[in-house]
Design a protein around this motif. Structure first.
Motif, short mmCIF file in Angstrom:
data_model
loop_
_atom_site.label_atom_id
_atom_site.label_comp_id
_atom_site.label_asym_id
_atom_site.label_seq_id
_atom_site.Cartn_x
_atom_site.Cartn_y
_atom_site.Cartn_z
N GLY A 1 -0.45 -7.93 12.72
CA GLY A 1 0.72 -7.32 12.12
C GLY A 1 1.24 -8.06 10.92
O GLY A 1 0.96 -9.25 10.72
N VAL A 2 2.03 -7.36 10.10
CA VAL A 2 2.62 -7.94 8.90
C VAL A 2 4.05 -7.44 8.73
O VAL A 2 4.41 -6.38 9.24
CB VAL A 2 1.82 -7.59 7.63
N ARG A 3 4.84 -8.23 8.03
CA ARG A 3 6.16 -7.78 7.59
C ARG A 3 6.14 -7.78 6.08
O ARG A 3 5.89 -8.81 5.44
CB ARG A 3 7.27 -8.69 8.11
N SER A 4 6.40 -6.63 5.49
CA SER A 4 6.31 -6.47 4.04
C SER A 4 7.70 -6.27 3.44
O SER A 4 8.51 -5.51 3.96
CB SER A 4 5.41 -5.27 3.70
N THR A 5 7.95 -6.97 2.34
CA THR A 5 9.17 -6.78 1.56
C THR A 5 8.75 -6.44 0.14
O THR A 5 8.02 -7.19 -0.50
CB THR A 5 10.03 -8.06 1.55
N SER A 6 9.21 -5.31 -0.35
CA SER A 6 8.73 -4.82 -1.64
C SER A 6 9.16 -5.70 -2.80
O SER A 6 10.20 -6.36 -2.75
CB SER A 6 9.21 -3.39 -1.87
N GLY A 7 8.33 -5.67 -3.85
CA GLY A 7 8.64 -6.35 -5.09
C GLY A 7 8.81 -5.33 -6.20
O GLY A 7 9.20 -4.19 -5.96
N LEU A 8 8.48 -5.73 -7.42
CA LEU A 8 8.67 -4.84 -8.56
C LEU A 8 7.77 -3.62 -8.51
O LEU A 8 8.17 -2.52 -8.91
CB LEU A 8 8.43 -5.63 -9.86
N GLN A 33 6.03 2.24 -0.11
CA GLN A 33 7.05 2.60 -1.09
C GLN A 33 7.87 1.36 -1.49
O GLN A 33 7.30 0.33 -1.79
CB GLN A 33 7.92 3.73 -0.55
N GLY A 34 9.18 1.46 -1.49
CA GLY A 34 9.99 0.31 -1.85
C GLY A 34 10.67 -0.30 -0.64
O GLY A 34 11.74 -0.92 -0.75
N ALA A 35 10.05 -0.17 0.52
CA ALA A 35 10.71 -0.54 1.78
C ALA A 35 10.41 -1.97 2.22
O ALA A 35 9.51 -2.63 1.71
CB ALA A 35 10.28 0.42 2.88
N SER A 36 11.18 -2.39 3.18
CA SER A 36 10.89 -3.60 3.96
C SER A 36 10.57 -3.11 5.36
O SER A 36 11.38 -2.40 5.98
CB SER A 36 12.10 -4.53 3.98
N ALA A 37 9.38 -3.43 5.85
CA ALA A 37 8.94 -2.86 7.13
C ALA A 37 7.98 -3.79 7.86
O ALA A 37 7.37 -4.68 7.26
CB ALA A 37 8.26 -1.51 6.89
N ILE A 38 7.86 -3.55 9.15
CA ILE A 38 6.90 -4.26 10.00
C ILE A 38 5.83 -3.27 10.41
O ILE A 38 6.13 -2.17 10.88
CB ILE A 38 7.59 -4.85 11.24
N ILE A 39 4.58 -3.65 10.23
CA ILE A 39 3.45 -2.82 10.59
C ILE A 39 2.57 -3.62 11.55
O ILE A 39 2.15 -4.73 11.22
CB ILE A 39 2.60 -2.43 9.36
N GLN A 40 2.30 -3.06 12.71
CA GLN A 40 1.45 -3.74 13.69
C GLN A 40 0.38 -2.80 14.21
O GLN A 40 0.69 -1.65 14.57
CB GLN A 40 2.29 -4.27 14.86
N TYR A 41 -0.85 -3.29 14.26
CA TYR A 41 -1.95 -2.51 14.81
C TYR A 41 -2.56 -3.27 15.99
O TYR A 41 -3.03 -4.39 15.84
CB TYR A 41 -3.03 -2.23 13.76
N ARG A 42 -2.52 -2.63 17.14
CA ARG A 42 -3.06 -3.22 18.36
C ARG A 42 -4.38 -2.57 18.70
O ARG A 42 -4.45 -1.36 18.94
CB ARG A 42 -2.08 -3.05 19.53
N LYS A 43 -5.44 -3.38 18.71
CA LYS A 43 -6.75 -2.86 19.06
C LYS A 43 -6.83 -2.67 20.57
O LYS A 43 -6.20 -3.38 21.35
CB LYS A 43 -7.84 -3.85 18.62
N GLN A 44 -7.65 -1.69 20.98
CA GLN A 44 -7.85 -1.47 22.41
C GLN A 44 -8.81 -2.51 22.94
O GLN A 44 -9.88 -2.72 22.37
CB GLN A 44 -8.40 -0.07 22.66
N SER A 45 -8.42 -3.17 24.01
CA SER A 45 -9.27 -4.20 24.59
C SER A 45 -10.48 -3.59 25.28
O SER A 45 -10.50 -2.39 25.59
CB SER A 45 -8.48 -5.04 25.61
N ALA A 46 -11.49 -4.41 25.52
CA ALA A 46 -12.69 -3.93 26.20
C ALA A 46 -12.36 -3.43 27.60
O ALA A 46 -12.92 -2.44 28.08
CB ALA A 46 -13.73 -5.05 26.27
N VAL A 47 -11.41 -4.09 28.26
CA VAL A 47 -11.02 -3.67 29.61
C VAL A 47 -10.36 -2.30 29.56
O VAL A 47 -10.64 -1.42 30.38
CB VAL A 47 -10.05 -4.71 30.23
N ALA A 48 -9.47 -2.11 28.56
CA ALA A 48 -8.79 -0.82 28.44
C ALA A 48 -9.78 0.30 28.10
O ALA A 48 -9.67 1.42 28.61
CB ALA A 48 -7.71 -0.90 27.37
#
Length: 286
Positions: A116-123, A144-159
């Motif tokens: 995951g990442v937290r993005s804060t927009s610049g120019l 866009q011009g947002a500040s946001a958190i994006i997280q991607y969870r992969k499915q585990s082998a067990v799942a």
């Protein structure tokens, strides 16, 4: 003969050769620098070559950045945008183009493979909102011009195994004509079905379900995949399990947590003099 004198001459030459080779391998205009770091951070090129980054190290277009367990890293790009990587994250900087007097050339394209990442927009995000994107296996986010958190969870082998077992069990009693109407029929018929007593539906009780999660802090973002597009505004949370499912707004925080060290909230201390040293190669020649 003077072996020690000869060795003394060879070592500096070899060191200079290594310095030149390192500079050539990682040549390319820096697009940002590491302003805060907690734990190891590795940058890998498309050709497989890698380097370990430290505070004030520069990053370049094409770098794939990888954080380790418990490690956070903050990047300040040349347009003043900020990106914080959480632990166990793999992020590729596919494209970064910015010139202060050439807005038509603005472009930021990132790929998040896991973590995951937290993005804060610049120019760029402020003046060219449609040209800042982050792509994941489940969909693409227009930051866009947002500040946001994006997280991607992969499915585990067990799942994955649990899901497949449940699929097999759920198709055990279907006739062949019913099987052919299912989009996953080929997979289901290729493996011997289990009884329902031997399988259970996948459960997210051990943590959040796999998929793509978003949280908007400031502004708004768009999340798109082949199944649809949804806009999320400040204070909203979103989710999609895969590229085959449309993104949806969640009624509350599904468990998104992003807690970098306190020092990451302090103003960046990177200076031009510090950045000039970022490509120094530390090595010992024996």
């Amino acid at each position: 003969m003077h072996p020690f004198k000869k060795c003394t001459v060879i070592k500096p030459l070899l060191f200079l050769a290594l310095m030149w080779a390192g500079a050539f391998a990682y040549a390319g205009p820096p697009i940002g620098a590491i302003t805060h770091l907690s734990g190891p951070l590795l940058a890998t090129k498309a050709d497989g070559s890698s380097r370990v980054l430290a505070t004030n190290s520069t990053v370049e277009q094409g770098d794939t950045l990888t954080t380790q367990k418990n490690g956070y890293a903050q990047i300040k790009f040349s347009d003043d945008s900020l990106l914080i990587l959480q632990p166990d994250t793999v992020l590729t900087i596919d494209r970064f183009s910015y010139e202060a007097d050439k807005p038509d050339a603005d472009h930021i394209a990132l790929t998040l493979t896991q973590g995951g990442v937290r993005s804060t927009s610049g120019l760029i995000g402020k003046r060219s909102q449609d040209r800042v994107t982050l792509t994941t296996p489940a969909g693409t986010v227009n930051l866009q011009g947002a500040s946001a958190i994006i997280q991607y969870r992969k499915q585990s082998a067990v799942a994955q195994a649990a899901a497949l077992a449940y699929l097999m069990a759920s198709t055990a009693g279907l006739d062949s004509w019913q099987m052919t109407s299912r989009s996953d029929a080929a997979t289901a018929m290729a493996i011997r079905p289990l009884t329902l007593a031997q399988a259970a539906p996948p459960s997210p009780t051990a943590g959040r379900a796999p998929g793509l999660y978003v949280q908007v802090i400031v502004g708004q973002i768009k999340l798109s995949n082949p199944a649809g597009t949804t806009t999320f505004s400040a204070g909203q949370f979103g989710y999609t399990p895969s590229a085959q499912n449309p993104p949806v707004v969640l009624p509350k925080n599904p468990g998104i947590a992003f807690t970098p060290p306190v020092a990451f909230n302090a103003p960046p201390t990177t200076s031009s003099s510090a950045q000039s040293k970022t490509n120094t190669v530390d090595c010992v020649v024996r």
